[in-house]
Design an enzyme around this catalytic site. Structure first.
Site, PDB file in Angstrom:
ATOM      1  N   GLU A 159      -5.707  -8.455   1.378  1.00 51.24           N
ATOM      2  CA  GLU A 159      -6.217  -8.068   2.697  1.00 51.24           C
ATOM      3  C   GLU A 159      -7.685  -7.734   2.577  1.00 51.24           C
ATOM      4  O   GLU A 159      -8.116  -7.114   1.608  1.00 51.24           O
ATOM      5  CB  GLU A 159      -5.544  -6.783   3.226  1.00 51.24           C
ATOM      6  CG  GLU A 159      -4.212  -6.968   3.836  1.00 51.24           C
ATOM      7  CD  GLU A 159      -3.674  -5.680   4.439  1.00 51.24           C
ATOM      8  OE1 GLU A 159      -4.461  -4.841   4.915  1.00 51.24           O
ATOM      9  OE2 GLU A 159      -2.437  -5.527   4.426  1.00 51.24           O
ATOM     10  N   GLU A 180       0.777  -1.247   0.000  1.00 47.14           N
ATOM     11  CA  GLU A 180       0.000   0.000   0.000  1.00 47.14           C
ATOM     12  C   GLU A 180       0.808   1.297   0.000  1.00 47.14           C
ATOM     13  O   GLU A 180       0.826   2.031   1.007  1.00 47.14           O
ATOM     14  CB  GLU A 180      -0.941   0.030   1.211  1.00 47.14           C
ATOM     15  CG  GLU A 180      -2.027  -0.994   1.205  1.00 47.14           C
ATOM     16  CD  GLU A 180      -3.034  -0.786   2.328  1.00 47.14           C
ATOM     17  OE1 GLU A 180      -2.818   0.080   3.201  1.00 47.14           O
ATOM     18  OE2 GLU A 180      -4.047  -1.497   2.333  1.00 47.14           O
TER      19      GLU A 180
HETATM   20  C1  BGC Z   1      -2.699  -2.279   6.190  1.00 46.53           C
HETATM   21  C2  BGC Z   1      -2.633  -3.039   7.487  1.00 46.53           C
HETATM   22  C3  BGC Z   1      -3.637  -2.461   8.463  1.00 46.53           C
HETATM   23  C4  BGC Z   1      -5.019  -2.658   7.870  1.00 46.53           C
HETATM   24  C5  BGC Z   1      -6.155  -2.197   8.753  1.00 46.53           C
HETATM   25  C6  BGC Z   1      -4.093  -1.980   5.727  1.00 46.53           C
HETATM   26  O1  BGC Z   1      -4.116  -0.707   5.208  1.00 46.53           O
HETATM   27  O2  BGC Z   1      -1.963  -2.919   5.188  1.00 46.53           O
HETATM   28  O3  BGC Z   1      -1.329  -2.986   7.961  1.00 46.53           O
HETATM   29  O4  BGC Z   1      -3.554  -3.007   9.729  1.00 46.53           O
HETATM   30  O5  BGC Z   1      -5.099  -1.929   6.671  1.00 46.53           O
HETATM   31  O6  BGC Z   1      -6.148  -0.833   8.970  1.00 46.53           O
END
Ligand code: BGC
Length: 449
Positions: free
Chosen positions: A353, A164
């Site tokens: 994610e 990101e």
């Molecule tokens: C990030 C994580 C973060 C998650 C939740 C993502 O932007 O890669 O490191 O914990 O979001 O906020």
């Protein structure tokens, strides 16, 4: 919903990042990262920056549990200052041993390690030299990536170069790393260097890795609401927001240059682009990691570069805001798949994610009832199925995160895990209802309702 709906080749994983879980900030020769400095200077809420969730010592237990829940892949990140100290040092053998052990344990558990080269924890010493604003960081980062590929490439087949870039841009805009970041010019300069660094790292890694290795990267990927604007003004605003928040991080690698036409602020980028840069910023990834925690919003003016809006999108399903203020609306994920399905940066997408940050409570009966998180995952996975039905190539989903961990400056709250970390009782790991939901989905024929 059943596992088989997604096909045999679909990757099911959990994701985490070094700083958020490892702890052990100075063990075995590790130098400080910018995040250790933020911990030291009290910028991280509550406590916990130093301890993470003690993954440094508890990784065998965690890997066992990830396997028991039915996942086939474990996404981790490598800490640059654990591996190369202040940033340009030779590989620290003890740091490398730690990742060897984690990778080997993952493989022994029958899972695939997915490794992010960089998830924000730049060595403090490099930060003090100017961080991403310094053009020399391109070479430093490419060398780090190359060292990682050389060391772990015999066992790691799935790589992500950088987590990101948009969030790093956001942190800079917010001045999180110090006043140096506050000007959009500094941020855009850093963004350009990150684009160059990722492409150069990708090339070095490809040269160092065996042929069957796949190199991807991850990005904040989303679209602005409304998804189908009906008037030209909103459509323009939508393009402008998406250009600044998302596309400037993706388009250069895909050979599209920067989306200058969509947002005038981007003109500030031009002064940092040297001859040949747009060519050097190209790199064709094997996959693009999609990380969409909610939609952007095109209905009103927004703060600059990479900042996430907090407005709730209208609509029955969008009412739940996560504890980090992001409206939940899985349609954003589906529209993101549609928008980027044919983007030249990569031929396929993996959700590297997805998840929900909440204020979970461990109840006296030992359960953590996180229905909202289950709802969010179900809606996300429905969006994946809908995209696949449209012929869009999405072939994996990683839950963020395996266990509650350090949510950057917010500290230990909100909790993003499907497993509860009981900080008061020796960091015990307790599967929440959502972990059991995944376990039913992944290990039973009946799946989940
Ligand atoms: C990030 C994580 C973060 C998650 C939740 C993502 O932007 O890669 O490191 O914990 O979001 O906020």
């Amino acid at each position: 919903m059943k596992r088989s709906d997604f096909g045999d080749d679909f990757t099911w994983g959990v994701a985490s990042a070094a700083f958020q879980i490892e702890g052990a900030p100075s063990a075995d020769g590790k130098a400080p990262s910018i995040w250790d400095e933020l911990t030291r200077t009290g910028k991280i809420a509550g406590e916990g920056g130093d301890q993470g969730i003690d993954f440094y010592n508890r990784y065998p237990e965690d890997i066992e549990m990830i396997k028991d829940l039915g996942f086939g892949a474990n996404r981790i990140s490598l800490s640059w200052p654990r591996l190369m100290g202040t940033g340009r040092e030779r590989l620290n053998p003890k740091g490398a041993d730690f990742y060897d052990r984690v990778i080997d344990a993952t493989l022994e558990a029958g899972m695939e390690p997915w490794v992010t080269v960089h998830h924000w924890d730049i060595p403090l010493a490099l930060w003090q030299e100017g961080g991403w604003t310094r053009r020399g960081i391109v070479e430093d980062f490419a060398r780090f990536a190359e060292v990682c590929a050389e060391r772990f490439g015999d066992r790691v087949k799935k790589w992500m170069v950088f987590n990101e870039p948009a969030s790093v841009a956001g942190h800079l805009v917010l001045g999180l790393y110090g006043r140096k970041g506050l000007h959009p010019n500094t941020t855009l300069r850093s963004v350009h260097h990150i684009n160059l660094a990722c492409a150069e790292a990708g090339r070095r890694m490809r040269a160092a890795l065996p042929e069957d290795a796949e190199i991807g990267t991850t990005n904040v990927m989303s679209v602005a609401y409304p998804y189908e604007p009906t008037d030209e003004r909103t459509a323009r605003r939508k393009r402008a927001i998406e250009a600044l928040a998302i596309d400037m991080h993706l388009d250069p690698a895909g050979g599209l240059g920067y989306p200058f036409g969509a947002n005038r602020l981007l003109n500030l980028m031009k002064r940092h682009i040297e001859d040949g840069d747009l060519e050097s910023a190209r790199f064709e990834y094997d996959f693009m990691g999609v990380q969409c925690y909610g939609p952007l919003v095109a209905l009103r003016k927004l703060p600059v570069v990479g900042a996430v809006p907090t407005m709730t999108v209208p609509g029955a399903e969008a009412r739940v805001s996560s504890a980090i203020g992001i409206p939940q609306d899985a349609d954003a994920l589906l529209w993101t798949f549609r928008k980027y399905a044919n983007h030249p940066v990569a031929k396929r997408m993996v959700v590297t994610e997805g998840g929900f940050g909440g204020q979970d409570r461990l109840e006296p009966d030992g359960r953590v009832r996180d229905d909202i998180r289950i709802w969010v995952y179900r809606r996300n996975l429905e969006a994946v199925l809908a995209a696949k039905a449209e012929g869009i190539n999405v072939d994996g989903y990683f839950a963020w995160s395996y266990a509650d961990n350090v949510e950057w400056v917010l500290g230990r709250s909100p909790r993003f895990g499907i497993v509860y970390t009981d900080y008061d009782n020796d960091y015990r790991r307790i599967p929440k209802d959502s972990a059991k939901w995944f376990q039913r989905l992944l290990t039973t024929d009946a799946g989940v309702d």
